[in-house]
Design an enzyme around this catalytic site. Structure first.
Site, short mmCIF file in Angstrom:
data_model
loop_
_atom_site.label_atom_id
_atom_site.label_comp_id
_atom_site.label_asym_id
_atom_site.label_seq_id
_atom_site.Cartn_x
_atom_site.Cartn_y
_atom_site.Cartn_z
N LYS A 70 -1.21 -30.91 -91.59
CA LYS A 70 -0.90 -29.87 -90.54
C LYS A 70 -2.30 -29.12 -90.19
O LYS A 70 -2.42 -28.55 -89.24
CB LYS A 70 0.29 -29.15 -90.79
CG LYS A 70 1.59 -29.75 -90.49
CD LYS A 70 2.79 -28.75 -90.92
CE LYS A 70 4.09 -29.56 -90.92
NZ LYS A 70 5.35 -28.44 -91.10
N ASP A 106 7.00 -25.07 -85.68
CA ASP A 106 7.83 -24.72 -87.05
C ASP A 106 8.21 -23.03 -86.73
O ASP A 106 9.21 -22.80 -87.17
CB ASP A 106 6.87 -24.89 -88.11
CG ASP A 106 6.79 -26.29 -88.51
OD1 ASP A 106 7.57 -27.00 -88.18
OD2 ASP A 106 5.75 -26.76 -89.08
P1 NAP Z 1 4.17 -25.64 -100.36
O1 NAP Z 1 3.19 -25.70 -99.55
O2 NAP Z 1 4.20 -26.68 -101.73
O3 NAP Z 1 4.51 -24.29 -100.81
C1 NAP Z 1 5.61 -23.99 -101.93
C2 NAP Z 1 4.82 -22.94 -102.49
O4 NAP Z 1 6.11 -22.14 -103.44
C3 NAP Z 1 3.90 -23.16 -103.66
O5 NAP Z 1 3.04 -22.18 -103.60
C4 NAP Z 1 4.79 -23.20 -104.94
O6 NAP Z 1 3.90 -23.18 -106.02
C5 NAP Z 1 5.58 -21.93 -104.90
N1 NAP Z 1 6.47 -21.87 -105.72
C6 NAP Z 1 7.21 -22.98 -106.39
N2 NAP Z 1 8.09 -22.44 -107.35
C7 NAP Z 1 8.16 -21.17 -107.04
C8 NAP Z 1 8.96 -20.27 -107.57
N3 NAP Z 1 9.94 -20.62 -108.51
N4 NAP Z 1 8.77 -18.95 -107.15
C9 NAP Z 1 7.96 -18.50 -106.50
N5 NAP Z 1 6.81 -19.64 -105.60
C10 NAP Z 1 7.24 -20.79 -106.05
O7 NAP Z 1 5.42 -26.29 -99.71
P2 NAP Z 1 5.96 -25.98 -98.13
O8 NAP Z 1 5.18 -27.22 -97.35
O9 NAP Z 1 5.42 -24.83 -97.92
O10 NAP Z 1 7.44 -26.29 -98.07
C11 NAP Z 1 8.17 -25.33 -99.01
C12 NAP Z 1 9.88 -25.68 -98.78
O11 NAP Z 1 10.10 -25.53 -97.57
C13 NAP Z 1 10.04 -27.19 -99.31
O12 NAP Z 1 11.23 -26.96 -99.79
C14 NAP Z 1 10.04 -27.93 -97.99
O13 NAP Z 1 11.13 -28.98 -98.03
C15 NAP Z 1 10.73 -26.74 -96.84
N6 NAP Z 1 10.19 -26.86 -95.45
C16 NAP Z 1 11.33 -26.84 -94.84
C17 NAP Z 1 11.15 -27.27 -93.27
C18 NAP Z 1 12.28 -27.14 -92.25
O14 NAP Z 1 12.07 -27.27 -91.37
N7 NAP Z 1 13.31 -26.50 -92.71
C19 NAP Z 1 9.85 -27.20 -92.74
C20 NAP Z 1 8.82 -27.23 -93.90
C21 NAP Z 1 8.97 -27.16 -95.23
P3 NAP Z 1 3.48 -24.37 -106.66
O15 NAP Z 1 2.34 -25.30 -105.73
O16 NAP Z 1 2.57 -23.98 -107.95
O17 NAP Z 1 4.66 -25.08 -107.40
#
Ligand code: NAP
Length: 282
Positions: A70, A106
Site C-alpha cells: 500500500k 480504508d
Molecule cells: P501491522 O502493520 O502488522 O500492524 C500491527 C501492529 O500491532 C504491529 O506494530 C504489531 O507489532 C502491533 N502489535 C502486535 N501485538 C500487539 C499487542 N499485543 N499490543 C500492541 N501492539 C501489538 O498490521 P496491519 O496491517 O496494520 O493490520 C492490523 C490488524 O488489522 C490485522 O488484524 C488486520 O487483519 C486488520 N485489518 C483489518 C482491515 C479491515 O478492513 N477490517 C484492514 C486492514 C487490516 P509487531 O509487528 O511487533 O507484532
C-alpha cells in the site's frame, strides 16, 4: 446488460490467496448486471513496478492494493487523492483519462462502518488505539478528520506508536504511551477502544487488553474481520457497543467499486458475499 463497457479490476498483494475482495466485487458486478471481472494477482516484490505499469498497458479499470504494497505503489501514481496523500497509503487505484490515480478507501471505509455499525459519532471523543501498523494509520487519519478530542496509541514497538502519533500531532492532541508502562489504566477514560493489532485473530490468542477494564461508557471496534474476537464477544455480553472489522473491509470495497464504476454499490449483496467467503459468524 451494457456491453459497451467492461470493468477489468483486481487486487495486487503478496500473498493474496486469502483475499475476500474478489468474491465481494464480482458479486457486485453480477448484481448490477455490469460486465466486469475482479481477479487476485499475487505479485512478488521485484515484479511490483511492472505490475503497476500493466494497469496502463492492459487498460485495467482499477486495482486494489493490499499488504505489503500500500505504501510502495505511491511512487508510481500520477495523482493521489487527499486521503492517500495524508495516510501515506494507496489501497485503490483508478486508471482514468490515461492517469493512475491513487485513493485510500480504508480510512473512509472505517468511518462509514463506525457510523453505520457502531452508531458511534467520533466528534469530540477520546480514543484509545492498540497497534500502530498500516491499518492504524488510516484509522487515525479518519478519526482526526472527524474532529475527535484526543487519541492515545500503544504498540508493542514503541517507535511505531511514537511515529504514528508524531505524524498527526499538529492536527489533534495525540500521544503514544510506552508498551512497558501501565498503559492499560489509560483505557478507563476512553470512549472508543480500537484494536488495530492482530491479537485475537487466532483462537489461541489472548485479548489485547485485560477484559476487566471494559466499562459501560466505551465502545469497541476490533479491526479483525474474519470473526468476532473474544474482545468483541465479551464487550457485547456486557452490553457495550462492539463490532468486528468486517464493515471496514466491506465499505473500503464499496467505495472502490463506486470510484471505478460511478454507480451506487449494492452494499447488501457485497456484505453477503463477504460473509459467505469468510464463513463469518456475524
Ligand atoms: P501491522 O502493520 O502488522 O500492524 C500491527 C501492529 O500491532 C504491529 O506494530 C504489531 O507489532 C502491533 N502489535 C502486535 N501485538 C500487539 C499487542 N499485543 N499490543 C500492541 N501492539 C501489538 O498490521 P496491519 O496491517 O496494520 O493490520 C492490523 C490488524 O488489522 C490485522 O488484524 C488486520 O487483519 C486488520 N485489518 C483489518 C482491515 C479491515 O478492513 N477490517 C484492514 C486492514 C487490516 P509487531 O509487528 O511487533 O507484532
Amino acid at each position: 446488460m451494457n456491453l459497451s463497457k467492461t470493468y477489468l479490476c483486481g487486487i495486487f498483494g503478496y500473498p493474496i490467496s486469502h483475499s475476500a475482495s474478489p468474491a465481494m466485487q464480482n458479486a457486485a458486478f453480477k448484481a448490477l448486471r455490469l460486465q466486469g471481472i475482479y481477479l487476485p494477482f499475487e505479485i512478488s516484490p521485484d515484479e511490483l513496478q511492472k505490475a503497476v505499469e500493466s494497469i496502463r498497458f492492459l487498460h485495467f479499470t482499477g486495482i486494489n492494493v493490499t499488504i505489503p504494497y500500500k505504501e510502495k505503489v505511491i511512487e508510481w501514481m500520477d495523482e493521489l487523492n487527499e486521503g492517500a496523500r495524508l495516510v501515506g497509503a494507496v489501497n485503490t487505484i483508478h486508471y482514468e483519462n490515461g492517469k493512475l490515480v491513487g485513493y485510500n478507501t480504508d480510512a473512509p471505509g472505517f468511518l462509514e462502518s463506525l457510523k453505520r455499525e457502531l452508531k458511534f459519532e467520533a466528534k469530540g471523543k477520546n480514543i484509545f488505539l492498540i497497534g500502530a501498523g498500516g491499518a492504524a494509520r488510516a484509522v487515525v487519519w479518519a478519526l482526526i478528520k472527524s474532529g475527535i478530542s484526543s487519541m492515545t496509541i500503544v504498540d508493542k514497538i514503541n517507535d511505531k506508536a511514537e511515529g504514528l502519533a508524531g505524524s498527526f500531532s499538529s492536527k489533534c492532541p495525540i500521544r503514544a504511551i510506552p508498551y512497558d508502562s501501565d498503559w492499560q489504566t489509560f483505557v478507563k477514560n476512553t470512549d472508543l477502544l480500537i484494536n488495530a493489532s492482530p491479537v485475537g485473530m487466532k483462537d489461541s490468542d489472548d485479548t489485547p487488553i485485560d477484559l476487566g477494564l471494559l466499562h459501560q461508557k466505551m465502545a469497541i471496534y476490533d479491526l479483525i474481520y474474519n470473526k468476532h474476537t473474544k474482545l468483541v464477544k465479551t464487550a457485547r455480553r456486557k452490553n457495550l457497543k462492539a463490532c468486528s472489522g468486517l464493515g471496514m473491509l466491506l465499505y473500503q470495497g464499496v467505495l472502490a467499486f463506486e470510484i471505478w464504476t460511478g454507480q451506487k454499490a449494492p452494499v447488501g449483496v457485497m456484505r453477503k458475499a463477504l460473509m459467505k467467503h469468510l464463513g463469518a459468524k456475524h
